[in-house]
Write a protein that holds these residues in place. Structure first.
Motif, PDB file in Angstrom:
ATOM      1  N   SER A   1       0.825  -1.209   0.000  1.00  0.00           N
ATOM      2  CA  SER A   1       0.000   0.000   0.000  1.00  0.00           C
ATOM      3  C   SER A   1       0.858   1.257   0.000  1.00  0.00           C
ATOM      4  O   SER A   1       0.542   2.250  -0.666  1.00  0.00           O
ATOM      5  CB  SER A   1      -0.937   0.016   1.209  1.00  0.00           C
ATOM      6  OG  SER A   1      -1.868  -1.024   1.141  1.00  0.00           O
ATOM      7  N   PHE A   2       1.939   1.212   0.758  1.00  0.00           N
ATOM      8  CA  PHE A   2       2.843   2.356   0.841  1.00  0.00           C
ATOM      9  C   PHE A   2       3.431   2.665  -0.526  1.00  0.00           C
ATOM     10  O   PHE A   2       3.441   3.814  -0.974  1.00  0.00           O
ATOM     11  CB  PHE A   2       3.954   2.051   1.851  1.00  0.00           C
ATOM     12  CG  PHE A   2       4.834   3.236   2.160  1.00  0.00           C
ATOM     13  CD1 PHE A   2       4.580   4.030   3.268  1.00  0.00           C
ATOM     14  CD2 PHE A   2       5.920   3.559   1.356  1.00  0.00           C
ATOM     15  CE1 PHE A   2       5.393   5.118   3.568  1.00  0.00           C
ATOM     16  CE2 PHE A   2       6.731   4.641   1.632  1.00  0.00           C
ATOM     17  CZ  PHE A   2       6.462   5.425   2.749  1.00  0.00           C
ATOM     18  N   LYS A   3       3.921   1.655  -1.213  1.00  0.00           N
ATOM     19  CA  LYS A   3       4.521   1.846  -2.544  1.00  0.00           C
ATOM     20  C   LYS A   3       3.487   2.358  -3.544  1.00  0.00           C
ATOM     21  O   LYS A   3       3.774   3.236  -4.361  1.00  0.00           O
ATOM     22  CB  LYS A   3       5.132   0.534  -3.036  1.00  0.00           C
ATOM     23  CG  LYS A   3       6.384   0.117  -2.283  1.00  0.00           C
ATOM     24  CD  LYS A   3       6.853  -1.270  -2.731  1.00  0.00           C
ATOM     25  CE  LYS A   3       8.057  -1.729  -1.926  1.00  0.00           C
ATOM     26  NZ  LYS A   3       8.467  -3.108  -2.280  1.00  0.00           N
ATOM     27  N   LYS A   4       2.281   1.816  -3.452  1.00  0.00           N
ATOM     28  CA  LYS A   4       1.217   2.241  -4.361  1.00  0.00           C
ATOM     29  C   LYS A   4       0.863   3.703  -4.136  1.00  0.00           C
ATOM     30  O   LYS A   4       0.682   4.470  -5.096  1.00  0.00           O
ATOM     31  CB  LYS A   4      -0.018   1.355  -4.163  1.00  0.00           C
ATOM     32  CG  LYS A   4      -1.170   1.704  -5.100  1.00  0.00           C
ATOM     33  CD  LYS A   4      -2.371   0.787  -4.857  1.00  0.00           C
ATOM     34  CE  LYS A   4      -3.528   1.172  -5.776  1.00  0.00           C
ATOM     35  NZ  LYS A   4      -4.719   0.310  -5.538  1.00  0.00           N
ATOM     36  N   GLU A   5       0.768   4.113  -2.870  1.00  0.00           N
ATOM     37  CA  GLU A   5       0.405   5.489  -2.542  1.00  0.00           C
ATOM     38  C   GLU A   5       1.399   6.483  -3.121  1.00  0.00           C
ATOM     39  O   GLU A   5       1.027   7.551  -3.620  1.00  0.00           O
ATOM     40  CB  GLU A   5       0.311   5.653  -1.019  1.00  0.00           C
ATOM     41  CG  GLU A   5       0.116   7.074  -0.546  1.00  0.00           C
ATOM     42  CD  GLU A   5      -1.247   7.669  -0.907  1.00  0.00           C
ATOM     43  OE1 GLU A   5      -1.356   8.912  -0.916  1.00  0.00           O
ATOM     44  OE2 GLU A   5      -2.191   6.900  -1.189  1.00  0.00           O
ATOM     45  N   TYR A   6       2.682   6.140  -3.063  1.00  0.00           N
ATOM     46  CA  TYR A   6       3.723   7.073  -3.499  1.00  0.00           C
ATOM     47  C   TYR A   6       4.249   6.788  -4.905  1.00  0.00           C
ATOM     48  O   TYR A   6       5.188   7.453  -5.368  1.00  0.00           O
ATOM     49  CB  TYR A   6       4.865   7.089  -2.479  1.00  0.00           C
ATOM     50  CG  TYR A   6       4.422   7.677  -1.158  1.00  0.00           C
ATOM     51  CD1 TYR A   6       4.179   9.042  -1.028  1.00  0.00           C
ATOM     52  CD2 TYR A   6       4.193   6.869  -0.055  1.00  0.00           C
ATOM     53  CE1 TYR A   6       3.751   9.591   0.164  1.00  0.00           C
ATOM     54  CE2 TYR A   6       3.756   7.407   1.153  1.00  0.00           C
ATOM     55  CZ  TYR A   6       3.541   8.758   1.254  1.00  0.00           C
ATOM     56  OH  TYR A   6       3.101   9.309   2.443  1.00  0.00           O
ATOM     57  N   GLY A   7       3.659   5.819  -5.590  1.00  0.00           N
ATOM     58  CA  GLY A   7       4.016   5.555  -6.975  1.00  0.00           C
ATOM     59  C   GLY A   7       5.437   5.067  -7.169  1.00  0.00           C
ATOM     60  O   GLY A   7       6.129   5.465  -8.114  1.00  0.00           O
ATOM     61  N   ILE A   8       5.899   4.193  -6.256  1.00  0.00           N
ATOM     62  CA  ILE A   8       7.249   3.643  -6.372  1.00  0.00           C
ATOM     63  C   ILE A   8       7.176   2.121  -6.433  1.00  0.00           C
ATOM     64  O   ILE A   8       6.174   1.521  -6.028  1.00  0.00           O
ATOM     65  CB  ILE A   8       8.137   4.071  -5.177  1.00  0.00           C
ATOM     66  CG1 ILE A   8       7.536   3.607  -3.845  1.00  0.00           C
ATOM     67  CG2 ILE A   8       8.333   5.585  -5.180  1.00  0.00           C
ATOM     68  CD1 ILE A   8       8.416   3.866  -2.639  1.00  0.00           C
TER      69      ILE A   8
ATOM     70  N   PHE B   1      -2.235   8.490   4.880  1.00  0.00           N
ATOM     71  CA  PHE B   1      -2.095   9.006   3.517  1.00  0.00           C
ATOM     72  C   PHE B   1      -2.959  10.254   3.304  1.00  0.00           C
ATOM     73  O   PHE B   1      -3.594  10.427   2.278  1.00  0.00           O
ATOM     74  CB  PHE B   1      -2.468   7.927   2.494  1.00  0.00           C
ATOM     75  CG  PHE B   1      -1.571   6.716   2.529  1.00  0.00           C
ATOM     76  CD1 PHE B   1      -0.197   6.843   2.652  1.00  0.00           C
ATOM     77  CD2 PHE B   1      -2.109   5.438   2.453  1.00  0.00           C
ATOM     78  CE1 PHE B   1       0.632   5.732   2.696  1.00  0.00           C
ATOM     79  CE2 PHE B   1      -1.285   4.313   2.484  1.00  0.00           C
ATOM     80  CZ  PHE B   1       0.085   4.458   2.605  1.00  0.00           C
TER      81      PHE B   1
ATOM     82  N   LYS C   1      -2.047  13.268   2.841  1.00  0.00           N
ATOM     83  CA  LYS C   1      -1.399  14.252   1.965  1.00  0.00           C
ATOM     84  C   LYS C   1      -0.992  15.530   2.685  1.00  0.00           C
ATOM     85  O   LYS C   1      -1.063  16.621   2.123  1.00  0.00           O
ATOM     86  CB  LYS C   1      -2.290  14.567   0.760  1.00  0.00           C
ATOM     87  CG  LYS C   1      -2.604  13.339  -0.089  1.00  0.00           C
ATOM     88  CD  LYS C   1      -3.440  13.678  -1.305  1.00  0.00           C
ATOM     89  CE  LYS C   1      -3.716  12.410  -2.127  1.00  0.00           C
ATOM     90  NZ  LYS C   1      -4.555  12.663  -3.313  1.00  0.00           N
TER      91      LYS C   1
ATOM     92  N   SER D   1       1.218  18.450   1.153  1.00  0.00           N
ATOM     93  CA  SER D   1       1.045  18.283  -0.283  1.00  0.00           C
ATOM     94  C   SER D   1      -0.266  18.917  -0.725  1.00  0.00           C
ATOM     95  O   SER D   1      -1.110  19.257   0.103  1.00  0.00           O
ATOM     96  CB  SER D   1       1.014  16.790  -0.644  1.00  0.00           C
ATOM     97  OG  SER D   1       2.212  16.149  -0.293  1.00  0.00           O
TER      98      SER D   1
ATOM     99  N   GLU E   1      -4.438  18.163   0.741  1.00  0.00           N
ATOM    100  CA  GLU E   1      -4.428  17.694   2.128  1.00  0.00           C
ATOM    101  C   GLU E   1      -5.871  17.572   2.616  1.00  0.00           C
ATOM    102  O   GLU E   1      -6.714  18.424   2.329  1.00  0.00           O
ATOM    103  CB  GLU E   1      -3.673  18.682   3.017  1.00  0.00           C
ATOM    104  CG  GLU E   1      -3.686  18.324   4.495  1.00  0.00           C
ATOM    105  CD  GLU E   1      -2.999  19.354   5.384  1.00  0.00           C
ATOM    106  OE1 GLU E   1      -3.155  19.260   6.610  1.00  0.00           O
ATOM    107  OE2 GLU E   1      -2.333  20.254   4.844  1.00  0.00           O
TER     108      GLU E   1
END
Length: 459
Positions: free
Chosen positions: A275-282, A425, A427, A430, A433
């Motif tokens: 989920s973390f990777k998906k949220e930040y697109g990595i 998440f 934001k 960013s 928010e």
């Protein structure tokens, strides 16, 4: 004084309305914008609830009031005046809203869309502040009293490093005296579990500047005139290796290894990598970290991060110049026992020893890491309160972020525990928010439980 039936008593419309009032004030500390206006609004909110409140200045004779005022609030328990005192620390300043074109709604409107309320400060930190205020309002409205003594300290410089909070704490030490500090925020993870954090990393923020020719020159002269951008790049390459290890001499010297108990807590803390990777697109973490190594890095590892890099021409098309100046901003996250001043001196020595004495080094901000021990008597009280509202919770020995927790622990001699309702998440810092309204409600109930359980506990 019981809060068994919480659902009916939380004033959700009032909570949203008050949060919107604060979001609509663009209290951006980086621009020194609307800070006193926001502080005065909070004082008024507190007074309407029944909290004794005032603005405090470091120098009451300073008519210019160049340092933003601190909001102080207090409610003394009539039924339990000699009981425990809890101090809520929050901040009313927010990050700049840029880039404005990426916002779905006006960043200073407080637009409600379903279960979300959007706006700068919705989560960080105006939403969290409102939950604390509404918790106190619950007791005063229903019982005309609070079961524990309550204090508020709300500052206006957290987003630019809390440069003056230690001065406030020292100047008003006896006024702020407390048994426990509830920190300004707390994350809720993807499983809807609040993360109770017992610490925060420190920070060293610096600026490196290299000067070349007296003006930008034609790039054909690059065979003769040194490019300051290359000087900065070359200097940066000496600070950290490709695996993220900081190469400055003695950088890790004072760091202590985690205890067995702390290691066990880190290991047991859940972390959803997918989920973390998906949220930040990595697709991957640095060094392909996995499992416990990811969690340990977030909590316990220092960092060397390039925050901004500027030199030469970056507009559309080509402009063949050798720039006259180059600048980089770097933030180093620090862990307990790392002194920002000592680390800054080590950075200066490193650059000189590696032939970069021509590069100007400026310290923008420094803050030590703070941490409350796992064994502290209040940890169980906070976790019990969180579990009663959320069903379950997670203990973390430290947040990956930075705040002035060290100053509160050292000056007030009080433990600091972070708990709140900021969705992981949401934001913060960013565009777009937001705060989740359901979590604002639950956090308000959690604060009610904390106030109540603190009065009941025998510590």
């Amino acid at each position: 004084m019981s809060s068994e039936n919480l659902t009916m008593d939380i004033d959700t419309p009032g909570l949203i309305k008050d949060l919107q009032k604060l979001i609509k004030i663009p209290s951006v500390s980086a621009r020194k914008q609307n800070l006193e206006e926001c502080a005065k609004e909070i004082v008024q909110m507190m007074k309407e609830i029944g909290i004794n409140s005032e603005l405090i200045y470091l120098d009451n004779d300073d008519k210019k009031k160049s340092i933003p005022p601190l909001v102080y609030g207090e409610v003394k328990s009539k039924s339990n005046p000699n009981g425990k005192t809890v101090l809520f620390y929050n901040h009313y300043d927010v990050q700049p809203e840029e880039p404005i074109d990426l916002w779905k709604y006006d960043p200073f409107e407080g637009k409600v869309d379903g279960n979300l309320i959007y706006g700068r400060g919705a989560s960080d930190d105006k939403g969290e502040l409102i939950t604390r205020l509404k918790a106190v309002e619950y007791f005063i409205k229903n019982y005309g009293d609070v079961p524990s003594n309550i204090k508020f300290v709300v500052e206006g410089e957290e987003e630019i490093g809390s440069n003056n909070i230690s001065k406030y704490l020292e100047a008003y030490n006896s006024k702020f005296n407390t048994d426990l500090v509830i920190w300004e925020f707390g994350y809720v993870d993807q499983e809807q579990k609040p993360i109770i954090s017992l610490g925060m990393k420190g920070l060293l923020y610096v600026e490196l500047t290299a000067q070349g020719a007296s003006r930008d020159v034609h790039s054909s002269l690059a065979v003769l005139i040194e490019n300051p951008a290359w000087r900065i790049v070359q200097a940066l390459s000496t600070l950290m290796d490709r695996r993220g290890r900081i190469l400055i001499k003695d950088w890790y010297k004072e760091i202590k290894e985690l205890s067995d108990e702390e290691n066990a807590v880190v290991e047991s803390e859940p972390f959803d990598e997918k989920s973390f990777k998906k949220e930040y697109g990595i697709n991957r973490f640095i060094n392909d970290l996995k499992g416990k190594s990811v969690k340990k890095a977030l909590i316990c590892e220092p960092t060397c991060n390039i925050s901004g890099l500027n030199s030469g021409y970056s507009g559309q098309g080509a402009k063949t110049i050798t720039p006259s100046k180059a600048m980089v901003k770097i933030d180093f996250r620090l862990v307990p026992n790392m002194d920002p001043l000592v680390q800054f001196k080590r950075l200066e020595n490193h650059l000189k020893d590696n032939g970069f004495e021509d590069i100007k080094v400026t310290k923008i901000h420094g803050e030590a890491a703070g941490r409350t021990e796992l064994s502290n008597q209040y940890v169980k009280v906070i976790q019990k309160s969180a579990n009663e509202v959320f069903g379950d919770s997670i203990i973390s020995i430290s947040s990956a972020g930075t705040g002035p927790m060290y100053d509160f622990i050292e000056i007030l001699k009080a433990p600091c525990i972070s708990i709140g309702g900021t969705y992981v998440f949401s934001k913060i810092h960013s565009p777009n928010e937001f705060a989740r309204i359901d979590l604002l409600e639950k956090t308000t109930k959690c604060m009610i439980r904390i106030i109540e359980n603190l009065a009941k506990s025998v510590l």
